[in-house]
Scaffold this active site. Structure first.
Site, mmCIF file in Angstrom:
data_model
loop_
_atom_site.group_PDB
_atom_site.id
_atom_site.type_symbol
_atom_site.label_atom_id
_atom_site.label_comp_id
_atom_site.label_asym_id
_atom_site.label_seq_id
_atom_site.Cartn_x
_atom_site.Cartn_y
_atom_site.Cartn_z
ATOM 1 N N MET A 30 -9.649 -2.128 -5.291
ATOM 2 C CA MET A 30 -8.822 -2.685 -6.540
ATOM 3 C C MET A 30 -10.032 -3.024 -7.641
ATOM 4 O O MET A 30 -9.937 -3.695 -8.475
ATOM 5 C CB MET A 30 -8.177 -3.983 -6.461
ATOM 6 N N ALA A 32 -13.957 -4.358 -8.867
ATOM 7 C CA ALA A 32 -14.925 -5.506 -8.918
ATOM 8 C C ALA A 32 -15.660 -5.311 -7.708
ATOM 9 O O ALA A 32 -15.614 -6.429 -7.168
ATOM 10 C CB ALA A 32 -14.143 -6.753 -9.123
ATOM 11 N N GLY A 36 -19.479 -6.050 0.261
ATOM 12 C CA GLY A 36 -18.183 -5.853 1.281
ATOM 13 C C GLY A 36 -17.677 -4.294 1.203
ATOM 14 O O GLY A 36 -17.634 -3.487 2.040
ATOM 15 N N HIS A 37 -17.237 -4.050 -0.246
ATOM 16 C CA HIS A 37 -16.751 -2.637 -0.386
ATOM 17 C C HIS A 37 -17.854 -1.513 -0.173
ATOM 18 O O HIS A 37 -17.639 -0.699 0.479
ATOM 19 C CB HIS A 37 -16.393 -2.545 -2.061
ATOM 20 N N GLY A 147 -11.450 -3.183 5.224
ATOM 21 C CA GLY A 147 -12.338 -4.108 5.892
ATOM 22 C C GLY A 147 -11.332 -5.191 6.552
ATOM 23 O O GLY A 147 -10.305 -5.455 6.422
ATOM 24 N N GLU A 148 -12.095 -5.773 7.918
ATOM 25 C CA GLU A 148 -11.365 -6.652 8.486
ATOM 26 C C GLU A 148 -11.067 -8.112 7.706
ATOM 27 O O GLU A 148 -10.704 -9.009 8.092
ATOM 28 C CB GLU A 148 -12.270 -7.283 9.764
ATOM 29 N N ASP A 150 -9.489 -8.446 5.205
ATOM 30 C CA ASP A 150 -7.921 -8.470 5.014
ATOM 31 C C ASP A 150 -7.322 -7.923 6.336
ATOM 32 O O ASP A 150 -6.702 -6.806 6.561
ATOM 33 C CB ASP A 150 -7.480 -7.477 3.841
ATOM 34 N N SER A 186 -13.753 -9.938 -4.244
ATOM 35 C CA SER A 186 -13.742 -9.685 -6.014
ATOM 36 C C SER A 186 -13.398 -11.071 -6.691
ATOM 37 O O SER A 186 -13.850 -11.308 -7.502
ATOM 38 C CB SER A 186 -12.585 -8.676 -6.322
HETATM 39 P P1 AMP Z 1 -9.865 -5.000 -2.531
HETATM 40 O O1 AMP Z 1 -10.608 -4.157 -3.500
HETATM 41 O O2 AMP Z 1 -10.007 -6.334 -2.427
HETATM 42 O O3 AMP Z 1 -8.533 -4.165 -2.149
HETATM 43 O O4 AMP Z 1 -10.603 -4.321 -1.048
HETATM 44 C C1 AMP Z 1 -10.861 -2.917 -0.932
HETATM 45 C C2 AMP Z 1 -11.282 -2.851 0.595
HETATM 46 O O5 AMP Z 1 -12.462 -3.532 0.921
HETATM 47 C C3 AMP Z 1 -10.260 -3.287 1.773
HETATM 48 O O6 AMP Z 1 -10.281 -2.958 2.749
HETATM 49 C C4 AMP Z 1 -10.969 -4.959 2.014
HETATM 50 O O7 AMP Z 1 -10.527 -5.324 3.299
HETATM 51 C C5 AMP Z 1 -12.329 -4.275 1.729
HETATM 52 N N1 AMP Z 1 -13.001 -5.739 1.671
HETATM 53 C C6 AMP Z 1 -12.823 -6.649 0.801
HETATM 54 N N2 AMP Z 1 -13.944 -7.547 1.014
HETATM 55 C C7 AMP Z 1 -14.585 -7.321 2.113
HETATM 56 C C8 AMP Z 1 -15.654 -8.018 2.806
HETATM 57 N N3 AMP Z 1 -16.145 -9.024 2.556
HETATM 58 N N4 AMP Z 1 -16.034 -7.268 4.058
HETATM 59 C C9 AMP Z 1 -15.434 -6.314 4.567
HETATM 60 N N5 AMP Z 1 -14.652 -5.594 3.940
HETATM 61 C C10 AMP Z 1 -14.228 -6.066 2.709
#
Ligand code: AMP
Length: 280
Positions: A30, A32, A36-37, A147-148, A150, A186
């Protein structure tokens, strides 16, 4: 990197790429973007010839209007970060492009979808499943990286792939943390400096908790963790659970399952944070 805002544009390019037998690795986000991303993307790039990343703040997975309105949107900075990890295609569709008409599918993930995030964020996983399935159909990746951080979302997506025999391998990636232990998110950028200073206590408490595995039962450990978090004035807890890593169901005894995980969700000010840790 080539940016596409339309499904047809991206599909056209990927069709041409695939003609020369190339594997596509896909990271849905999503935006930002943070380290991690980027870790997911580096891995996807290393394991596939082509890296596709999507940035789409999916409105139907938000059950809280303010969270959706305040979700950070920084496409220019994100694009630069994506260039730096060698992303080949960025897919950044509009809401109209993804949902020209409302999507009324109702997925049933059984018990796994009813606990924790499923209970506290009604409709969340349905919204996630709808968008991820749509994105898989558009990108047709060989592998998709999640990512773990979530953890429950990862389990739900693995279930989705199983339920519909989707031709994609789901790759799970470890949580990436700040130096002080806070799980990268984010939403962290919405914390005030004071809140940001308190936030690493979540990780500290989880670390202490998992060390008590040999002296406490799962329920005692859950309670201990809850009490420690509750003692931090700024935290407003949604849940603390100890669950098995497959169906995400609460456990009574340590030997109920091969692997158990301690999960936490709480509000720090207006920002909702989640974290988890394996219990060895
Ligand atoms: P999001 O943009 O929050 O939807 O996250 C996109 C992907 O990045 C999802 O698979 C999340 O689990 C992963 N993700 C977000 N933050 C982290 C993190 N700190 N460590 C590992 N993966 C992450």
């Amino acid at each position: 990197m080539i940016t596409h805002n339309t499904i047809l544009g991206l599909k056209d390019d990927l069709l041409r790429e695939r003609g020369v037998v190339k594997n596509v690795g896909f990271v849905p986000t999503m935006g930002a973007l943070h380290e991690g991303h980027l870790e997911l993307m580096r891995r996807a790039k290393a394991e596939n010839e082509i890296l596709v990343v999507s940035i789409f703040v999916n409105p139907i997975q938000f059950n809280n209007k303010e969270d959706l309105a305040k979700y950070p949107r920084v496409l220019d900075t994100d694009s630069q970060l994506l260039e730096s990890v060698g992303c080949d295609y960025l897919f950044a569709p509009s809401e109209m492009e993804m949902y020209p008409e409302p999507d009324n599918i109702n997925y049933d993930f059984g018990l796994m979808g009813e606990v924790m995030e499923g209970a506290f964020r009604p409709g969340h996983f349905n919204g996630v499943a709808i968008v991820v399935r749509k994105l898989f159909e558009i990108v047709e990746p060989q592998r998709a990286y999640f990512g773990e951080k979530d953890f429950q979302q990862l389990a739900v997506i693995q279930q989705l792939v199983k339920m519909f025999n989707l031709p994609v391998e789901i790759v799970s990636c470890a949580i990436v943390r700040e130096n002080d232990g806070l799980a990268m998110s984010s939403r962290n950028m919405r914390l005030t400096p004071e809140e940001r200073a308190v936030a690493p206590k979540i990780h500290l408490i989880l670390q202490k908790a998992v060390k008590l595995r040999n002296v406490l039962s799962p329920e005692e450990l859950r309670r201990w963790t809850y009490d420690q978090l509750e003692a931090v004035e700024e935290f407003n807890i949604d849940y603390v659970e100890i669950a098995d890593s497959e169906l995400l169901q609460p456990i009574q005894h340590w030997n109920d399952c091969p692997e158990s995980i301690l999960f936490v969700a709480l509000f720090l000010g207006k920002v909702r944070l989640i974290d988890n840790m394996r219990i060895f």
